[in-house]
Design an enzyme around this catalytic site. Structure first.
Site, PDB file in Angstrom:
ATOM      1  N   GLU A   1      -0.411  -1.053   5.409  1.00 60.79           N
ATOM      2  CA  GLU A   1       1.065  -0.298   6.834  1.00 60.79           C
ATOM      3  C   GLU A   1       1.407   0.515   7.089  1.00 60.79           C
ATOM      4  OE1 GLU A   1       4.889   0.287   7.647  1.00 60.79           O
ATOM      5  OE2 GLU A   1       3.194   1.144   5.953  1.00 60.79           O
ATOM      6  N   GLU A   2       0.558   1.591   6.327  1.00 58.50           N
ATOM      7  CA  GLU A   2       0.684   3.378   5.893  1.00 58.50           C
ATOM      8  C   GLU A   2      -0.422   3.275   7.410  1.00 58.50           C
ATOM      9  OE1 GLU A   2       2.962   4.301   5.081  1.00 58.50           O
ATOM     10  OE2 GLU A   2       3.833   4.077   3.212  1.00 58.50           O
TER      11      GLU A   2
ATOM     12  N   ASP B   1       8.829   4.090  -1.327  1.00 59.60           N
ATOM     13  CA  ASP B   1       7.870   3.639   0.407  1.00 59.60           C
ATOM     14  C   ASP B   1       7.017   3.080  -0.600  1.00 59.60           C
ATOM     15  OD1 ASP B   1       7.234   2.909   2.638  1.00 59.60           O
ATOM     16  OD2 ASP B   1       6.018   5.127   3.003  1.00 59.60           O
TER      17      ASP B   1
ATOM     18  N   ASP C   1       0.851  -0.620   0.277  1.00 62.06           N
ATOM     19  CA  ASP C   1       0.245  -0.151  -0.205  1.00 62.06           C
ATOM     20  C   ASP C   1       0.834   1.130   0.154  1.00 62.06           C
ATOM     21  OD1 ASP C   1       1.240  -0.699   2.776  1.00 62.06           O
ATOM     22  OD2 ASP C   1      -0.804   0.787   3.715  1.00 62.06           O
TER      23      ASP C   1
END
Length: 384
Positions: free
Chosen positions: A133-134, A101, A71
């Protein structure tokens, strides 16, 4: 396919955390399965988001796991000069949301896995690609649950967050909180007859700021971090409706980013004690007043020993002579705490480019990541 071609395709999937990532996961799964990998897809309850876990090489012994999230953060309100979800190659850089990222590492890991499928590995290679994850390392928990039930766990984990290919042994933990303050409404002309919830909230925020100052003066320090102490940070507040009404409700959100030596629960206990002290003078007149502090999300710190075998191993792949610690959090702390997998962080690019318009990773950094993973494959072929 080469890493750059894979990165181009991965960037084209607009996998913002609030949106599905399933198309990207299916893309990776199709290529891995065609190469003979053992692939497991772990869906969320909607089926629109998923983790991927894949093994290349022997299926009956543990190997080395490459971990990356799929993500990315939003692009809304950012002034991009190149298309956000179309890779642009220019001046030795690959631009696009997630380039650093962390789809650059995911592309390199996927490329390495496809190469590994043509090799006779004595030790397997594992890929662990996650979602959300973000949002606070949310999606990876179902993959951790799967690995907890597996007959064995990976020997090592390399989390490919951007470190400019340095070997990072640590990051802080994070705990996120919501604070709800309830007072008593009144007409603003008679403001003292009510209890202003905004005042409760600002008193709480003042107490949190005082705690931060105390932490800086007296708490643990680790100069390997850019900010060498635990931080307490208020980020969002909402309250009030009309100027002529004393508000009866206010809420704000804060986080603790803690060094491994500092216990966030101990800090929370002090914050809750502060809430009781703020409410105490109002209890008699406003018995229903309250300040509620609730945890909304958390992940643990990573603190891998400098002399750990995984550190020596990854240093031998990169040629690094030193280690570092990173300011941002990763899924590495969860892999280590929940599963006991020795973990380091090492990936292409710099977080200085992450979350910004015109995000990019340099081609040199991608080449260095490919070289590290090529060295890893040779070690896996030899049986470590």
């Amino acid at each position: 396919m080469k890493t750059l071609d894979l990165l181009r395709n991965l960037i084209a999937f607009p996998t913002i955390s609030v949106d599905p990532n399933r198309a990207l996961i299916d893309y990776c799964a199709e290529r891995l399965e065609a190469a003979g990998a053992d692939v497991t897809i772990i869906e969320d309850e909607t089926g629109q988001k998923a983790n991927l876990y894949a093994t290349i090489g022997p299926r009956d012994i543990p190997g080395v796991m490459l971990s990356g999230h799929t993500d990315v953060v939003p692009v809304d309100g950012q002034d991009w000069t190149v298309p956000a979800f179309e890779m642009t190659q220019l001046d030795g850089r690959a631009y696009g949301r997630g380039a650093t990222d962390m789809k650059g590492f995911v592309a390199s890991a996927l490329s390495a896995a496809l190469t590994a499928s043509e090799m006779d590995l004595k030790t397997p290679l594992h890929l662990a690609f996650s979602y959300d994850e973000e949002l606070g390392c949310l999606g990876v928990h179902s993959m951790i649950d799967m690995l907890r039930k597996a007959p064995f766990r990976p020997l090592f984990c390399i989390v490919g967050e951007p470190t400019e290919m340095g070997v990072a042994t640590g990051h802080k933990g994070k705990t996120a909180f919501q604070v709800k303050c309830r007072g008593k409404e009144a007409h603003s002309a008679l403001a003292p007859t009510g209890l202003n919830a905004i005042h409760l909230a600002t008193d709480m925020i003042a107490a949190i700021r005082a705690l931060q100052a105390e932490i800086e003066d007296a708490s643990s320090r680790d100069d390997a971090y850019d900010v060498p102490f635990t931080t307490v940070h208020v980020a969002k507040i909402a309250a009030g409706g009309a100027l002529n009404i004393v508000p009866n409700f206010a809420e704000f959100f804060f986080e603790i980013r803690n060094l491994p030596e500092d216990d966030p629960q101990g800090l929370l206990a002090r914050i809750e004690a502060g809430a009781e002290a703020i409410l105490a003078p109002h209890r008699k007149r406003f018995p229903d007043a309250s300040i509620e502090v609730a945890v909304t999300n958390s992940y643990p710190p990573l603190a891998t020993a400098e002399d750990a075998e995984v550190v020596r191993f990854v240093k031998s792949l990169t040629g690094a002579n030193s280690t570092l610690k990173v300011a941002f959090g990763t899924e590495g702390g969860l892999f280590h705490r929940e599963l006991g997998i020795p973990t380091v962080i090492c990936g292409p690019g710099s977080m200085a480019q992450g979350h910004k318009p015109d995000e990019y990773v340099t081609l040199d950094q991608l080449a260095k990541c490919d070289a590290m993973l090529s060295a890893l494959l040779e070690r896996l072929r030899a049986g470590l």
